[in-house]
Write a protein that holds these residues in place. Structure first.
Motif, PDB file in Angstrom:
ATOM      1  N   LEU A 175      44.364  46.832  46.493  1.00  0.00           N
ATOM      2  CA  LEU A 175      46.076  47.103  46.251  1.00  0.00           C
ATOM      3  C   LEU A 175      46.531  45.748  45.575  1.00  0.00           C
ATOM      4  N   ARG A 176      47.930  45.457  45.595  1.00  0.00           N
ATOM      5  CA  ARG A 176      48.459  44.297  44.914  1.00  0.00           C
ATOM      6  C   ARG A 176      47.955  43.045  46.233  1.00  0.00           C
ATOM      7  N   LEU A 177      47.266  42.078  45.333  1.00  0.00           N
ATOM      8  CA  LEU A 177      46.941  40.834  46.071  1.00  0.00           C
ATOM      9  C   LEU A 177      48.033  39.665  45.946  1.00  0.00           C
ATOM     10  N   THR A 178      48.020  38.809  47.145  1.00  0.00           N
ATOM     11  CA  THR A 178      49.107  37.852  47.114  1.00  0.00           C
ATOM     12  C   THR A 178      48.549  36.886  46.099  1.00  0.00           C
ATOM     13  N   ASP A 179      47.325  36.702  45.778  1.00  0.00           N
ATOM     14  CA  ASP A 179      46.988  35.867  44.654  1.00  0.00           C
ATOM     15  C   ASP A 179      45.884  36.766  43.733  1.00  0.00           C
ATOM     16  N   PRO A 180      46.430  37.311  42.678  1.00  0.00           N
ATOM     17  CA  PRO A 180      45.371  38.285  41.879  1.00  0.00           C
ATOM     18  C   PRO A 180      44.252  37.583  41.521  1.00  0.00           C
ATOM     19  N   ARG A 181      44.094  36.124  41.327  1.00  0.00           N
ATOM     20  CA  ARG A 181      42.944  35.595  40.881  1.00  0.00           C
ATOM     21  C   ARG A 181      41.899  35.728  41.801  1.00  0.00           C
ATOM     22  N   GLU A 182      42.080  36.256  43.005  1.00  0.00           N
ATOM     23  CA  GLU A 182      41.040  36.409  43.949  1.00  0.00           C
ATOM     24  C   GLU A 182      40.528  37.743  43.879  1.00  0.00           C
ATOM     25  N   SER A 183      40.985  38.591  42.916  1.00  0.00           N
ATOM     26  CA  SER A 183      40.687  39.857  42.558  1.00  0.00           C
ATOM     27  C   SER A 183      38.928  40.055  42.807  1.00  0.00           C
ATOM     28  N   LEU A 184      38.608  40.962  43.280  1.00  0.00           N
ATOM     29  CA  LEU A 184      37.003  41.255  42.936  1.00  0.00           C
ATOM     30  C   LEU A 184      36.741  42.257  42.108  1.00  0.00           C
ATOM     31  N   VAL A 185      37.818  43.074  41.434  1.00  0.00           N
ATOM     32  CA  VAL A 185      37.812  44.056  40.585  1.00  0.00           C
ATOM     33  C   VAL A 185      37.963  43.276  39.114  1.00  0.00           C
ATOM     34  N   SER A 186      39.014  42.734  38.922  1.00  0.00           N
ATOM     35  CA  SER A 186      39.464  42.068  37.653  1.00  0.00           C
ATOM     36  C   SER A 186      40.906  41.319  37.925  1.00  0.00           C
ATOM     37  N   THR A 187      41.034  40.044  37.588  1.00  0.00           N
ATOM     38  CA  THR A 187      41.985  39.353  37.857  1.00  0.00           C
ATOM     39  C   THR A 187      43.094  39.939  36.594  1.00  0.00           C
ATOM     40  N   PRO A 188      42.736  40.030  35.412  1.00  0.00           N
ATOM     41  CA  PRO A 188      43.905  40.525  34.632  1.00  0.00           C
ATOM     42  C   PRO A 188      44.301  41.910  34.995  1.00  0.00           C
ATOM     43  N   ALA A 189      43.615  42.834  35.497  1.00  0.00           N
ATOM     44  CA  ALA A 189      43.900  43.787  35.992  1.00  0.00           C
ATOM     45  C   ALA A 189      44.782  43.896  37.139  1.00  0.00           C
ATOM     46  N   ALA A 190      44.412  42.893  38.212  1.00  0.00           N
ATOM     47  CA  ALA A 190      45.304  42.823  39.366  1.00  0.00           C
ATOM     48  C   ALA A 190      46.535  42.248  39.044  1.00  0.00           C
ATOM     49  N   GLU A 191      46.325  41.423  38.167  1.00  0.00           N
ATOM     50  CA  GLU A 191      47.958  40.781  37.625  1.00  0.00           C
ATOM     51  C   GLU A 191      48.742  41.942  37.022  1.00  0.00           C
ATOM     52  N   ARG A 192      48.285  42.853  36.543  1.00  0.00           N
ATOM     53  CA  ARG A 192      49.058  43.658  35.730  1.00  0.00           C
ATOM     54  C   ARG A 192      49.555  44.554  36.689  1.00  0.00           C
ATOM     55  N   LEU A 193      48.796  44.715  37.932  1.00  0.00           N
ATOM     56  CA  LEU A 193      49.338  45.838  38.983  1.00  0.00           C
ATOM     57  C   LEU A 193      50.819  45.650  39.380  1.00  0.00           C
ATOM     58  N   PRO A 194      51.679  46.610  39.551  1.00  0.00           N
ATOM     59  CA  PRO A 194      52.935  46.523  39.998  1.00  0.00           C
ATOM     60  C   PRO A 194      53.068  46.017  41.276  1.00  0.00           C
ATOM     61  N   ASP A 195      53.802  45.102  41.721  1.00  0.00           N
ATOM     62  CA  ASP A 195      53.894  44.714  43.099  1.00  0.00           C
ATOM     63  C   ASP A 195      54.845  45.599  43.759  1.00  0.00           C
ATOM     64  N   GLU A 196      54.071  46.821  43.917  1.00  0.00           N
ATOM     65  CA  GLU A 196      54.941  47.833  44.746  1.00  0.00           C
ATOM     66  C   GLU A 196      53.653  48.395  45.719  1.00  0.00           C
ATOM     67  N   ALA A 197      54.334  48.615  46.827  1.00  0.00           N
ATOM     68  CA  ALA A 197      53.222  49.313  47.617  1.00  0.00           C
ATOM     69  C   ALA A 197      52.599  50.687  47.250  1.00  0.00           C
TER      70      ALA A 197
END
Ligand SMILES: Nc1ncnc2c1ncn2[C@@H]1O[C@H](COP(=O)(O)OP(=O)(O)OP(=O)(O)O)[C@@H](O)[C@H]1O
Length: 653
Positions: free
Chosen positions: A562-584
């Protein structure tokens, strides 16, 4: 787009010295009804041969044309009052329409799309329209044409650019593989052979870009896609762009046919034409290459409309052809979450109550459930977000910042399992360390425990029970020569193994809390290592990936991020995590953006408009509890003891 006819204009501008080829004449031009006088605005629909948009014969406009007439569209009248045609199958992959700001390039782009739609069916030509966030007026009524494959303005939303570029790249791949299936490299050859095959038709795809340089500023990543489009070979994709400047990406230089309209700047005119004639052009005049012409317009007010409320001809045309043909393959679907959230039963077959299965959907084991939807822009689809507990998701980690929807994702997963499997088939053992969110599950006949962290004895009992189940199964598998859980489930159906082949789910909501229980992390890890191959699954949640021990991170191949506090910690992909809307409820699953359904019945969710006005209601937990009660009351099969919650005589599974 400014409505109304253009002002009266002087005669044709001087012809530049460069020679120009004689314009080809299309079949469509032979049916012009009225020839406009030089000063009269030129109606695109008359020029295209269909005449009045309220009266044309729908059955005739899209008659297949001879090969040499296809993909030629009139764009105006030349100095001899003859239709001037743009040949999209000509040698260039792109057509660039240049003008100063508000000097007609976007308007001509719009009119050309209508000229194409008036002369070619959606089976022959489709449009993708993109532009910056101010481009919407340029696409007026295009979305109503069955030719429209996508309309996308790139604005503040970080995912828009990614979705459109991925969709186009997917389309390039799809077209290339269709061509290779017919062992051809030319789109026109494919079009010729395809009707004798089972393969999909391949309309020409026009990628229309409004205000190219502004668009590339808003969507810098599109430049790479542009490069691919220009070098993709003959896949039937053409670029049609407008531009307010002569400065273009290098890879477009020399690749486009040029239409130049009015510019205020002599310098730009020099850059484009080699002289300053574009600066002297009246509005509505231009050059196609070196050929002077007057532009046709699709937006002339229709004579039937009142002067106070002029209705442009294109709108009437779009209204007439809307839904009149099989629509274009939709290349960009609405983004996930655009519509109201769905309930847990939305992807399930109809729910019924039966004596042997209780309330739920009739589906077979093994356990696999759909808990939401993922966006698959490359394939131009949206797919079910499916968790397969017989495979990779047997160890599932749900990770996201506080409030991102982890507990809800667990609830939806377990409720979906409870609606598709009986308590004999699946059983839940929850360590509810993340608050009270999982408590509604207590009354499910599938739940053996929902143990809060403070109840150390219960937590210990949960683990002890699963450990003994695992040990028993390890021995049973060895003695019965069972080599997989699939085999185990099959054997259960056939014979009495002395061991229920129930799929057990250990849920640890909010992993870091395990450290409050000495030895618990190691015990869970052991279950995670050996459990899945013996039908014991693990679902853990955490706020960060780093909260999980390294071994567990590596073991959990099933991941919902789900949305991470810091998308750079994504194990999937940082750009994809950054694009994710900050919505539950928005998440990444197998690299794709998805949304998770809510743990209530679809019918219990508010309507779209209620949702817009009031948001999600506060009583969702009550609705989840009501659903749990309904499942519980309908279950007539055997019950097992529930820790901390004894209700019925036990038969311990
Ligand atoms: N899939 C979803 N769709 C819509 N709203 C959701 C979804 N999931 C959660 N929400 C909303 O977000 C709120 C927080 O959800 P939830 O408690 O599941 O988050 P969490 O990540 O478990 O939070 P915490 O870490 O604080 O326990 C819920 O009250 C719910 O209203």
């Amino acid at each position: 787009m400014p409505p109304g006819p253009p002002p009266a204009r002087p005669s044709m501008p001087p012809r530049p010295t460069a020679p120009s080829p004689p314009p080809p004449v299309a079949e469509a031009t032979q049916v012009i009804r009225t020839e406009p006088k030089p000063e009269e605005p030129i109606d695109m629909f008359a020029l295209a041969g269909i005449g009045d948009p309220l009266r044309f014969d729908l059955s005739k406009i899209w008659q297949p044309r001879d090969v040499d007439q296809r993909y030629r569209v009139p764009i105006g009248l030349d100095e001899n009052q003859q239709p001037l045609l743009l040949d999209l199958l000509g040698s260039k992959t792109a057509v660039g329409i240049f003008s100063g700001a508000e000097q007609g390039s976007s308007q001509l782009l719009h009119s050309i799309l209508f000229g194409m739609a008036a002369t070619h069916s959606p089976a022959e030509i489709n449009f993708i329209c993109v532009g910056d966030s101010y481009s919407d007026p340029t696409w007026n009524s295009i979305g109503d044409l069955p030719h429209a494959a996508a309309i996308q303005a790139i604005g503040a939303n970080a995912s828009d650019e990614h979705r459109i570029t991925t969709a186009l790249e997917g389309e390039l791949e799809r077209r290339a593989s269709l061509l290779s299936a017919l062992s051809t490299q030319k789109f026109t050859d494919y079009q010729m052979i395809q009707p004798q095959t089972q393969l999909d038709p391949m309309p020409m795809l026009v990628v229309a870009i409004n205000r190219l340089s502004h668009f590339l500023e808003a969507a810098p990543g599109f430049d790479q896609t542009l490069r691919r489009l220009m070098s993709a070979g003959d896949l039937g994709i053409r670029l049609l762009f407008s531009s307010y400047t002569s400065k273009l990406p290098d890879h477009l230089i020399g690749m486009f046919e040029q239409v130049v309209l009015k510019f205020l700047s002599k310098r730009t005119s020099q850059a484009l034409l080699g002289n300053d004639r574009a600066a002297q052009l009246p509005l509505g005049h231009g050059y196609l290459g070196a050929q002077p012409f007057r532009t046709a317009r699709a937006d002339l007010p229709h004579p039937s409309s009142s002067p106070d409320y002029p209705v442009p001809a294109y709108k009437l045309f779009a209204d007439r052809v809307r839904n009149q043909a099989r629509p274009a393959r939709q290349l960009v679907l609405p983004p996930p979450g655009q519509e109201q959230p769905s309930g847990v039963d939305a992807p399930l077959p109809r729910l019924t109550t039966s004596e042997d299965r209780g309330f739920g959907a009739e589906t077979a084991s093994p356990p696999a459930v759909t808990i939401g939807t993922v966006d698959n822009p490359r394939e131009h689809r949206q797919d079910p977000l499916r968790l397969d507990f017989t495979g990779a998701e047997s160890r599932l980690a749900i990770v996201g910042r506080p409030g991102s929807g982890k507990t809800t994702a667990v609830l939806t997963t377990l409720m979906a399992l409870a609606l598709t499997s009986t308590p004999t088939e699946v059983r839940f053992h929850c360590l509810a360390f993340g608050g009270n969110g999982l408590l509604p599950l207590r009354n499910l006949p599938h739940s053996r425990a929902v143990a809060p962290s403070f109840d150390r004895e219960q937590v210990d009992q949960v683990l002890a029970h699963l450990e003994s189940t695992l040990d028993r199964r390890i021995r049973c598998f060895a003695s019965e020569e069972i080599d997989s859980t699939a085999d185990f489930r099959r054997r259960r159906a056939e014979a009495d193994l002395g061991e229920e082949a129930t799929d057990h789910f250990l849920v640890v909501d909010e992993w870091p809390e395990v450290h409050q229980h000495p030895g618990l992390a190691d015990r869970v890890l052991r279950l995670a290592r050996r459990g899945p191959e013996h039908g014991i699954h693990l679902v853990v949640t955490a706020n960060r990936w780093d909260d999980l021990p390294r071994e567990l991170r590596e073991l959990t191949r099933g991941r919902i991020e789900l949305r991470l506090t810091d998308p750079r910690e994504s194990l999937v992909s940082t750009p994809a995590a950054e694009r994710l809307p900050d919505e539950a409820g928005h998440c990444l699953h197998r690299g794709l953006w998805g949304t998770i359904n809510l743990p209530v019945l679809d019918d219990d969710l508010p309507s779209y408009f209620e949702l817009l006005e009031h948001g999600l209601p506060d009583d969702l937990p009550a609705k989840t509890r009501a659903l749990v009660t309904r499942i519980d009351e309908s279950w007539q099969g055997p019950r097992f003891s529930q820790l901390g919650h004894e209700r019925t005589p036990a038969d311990d599974g």
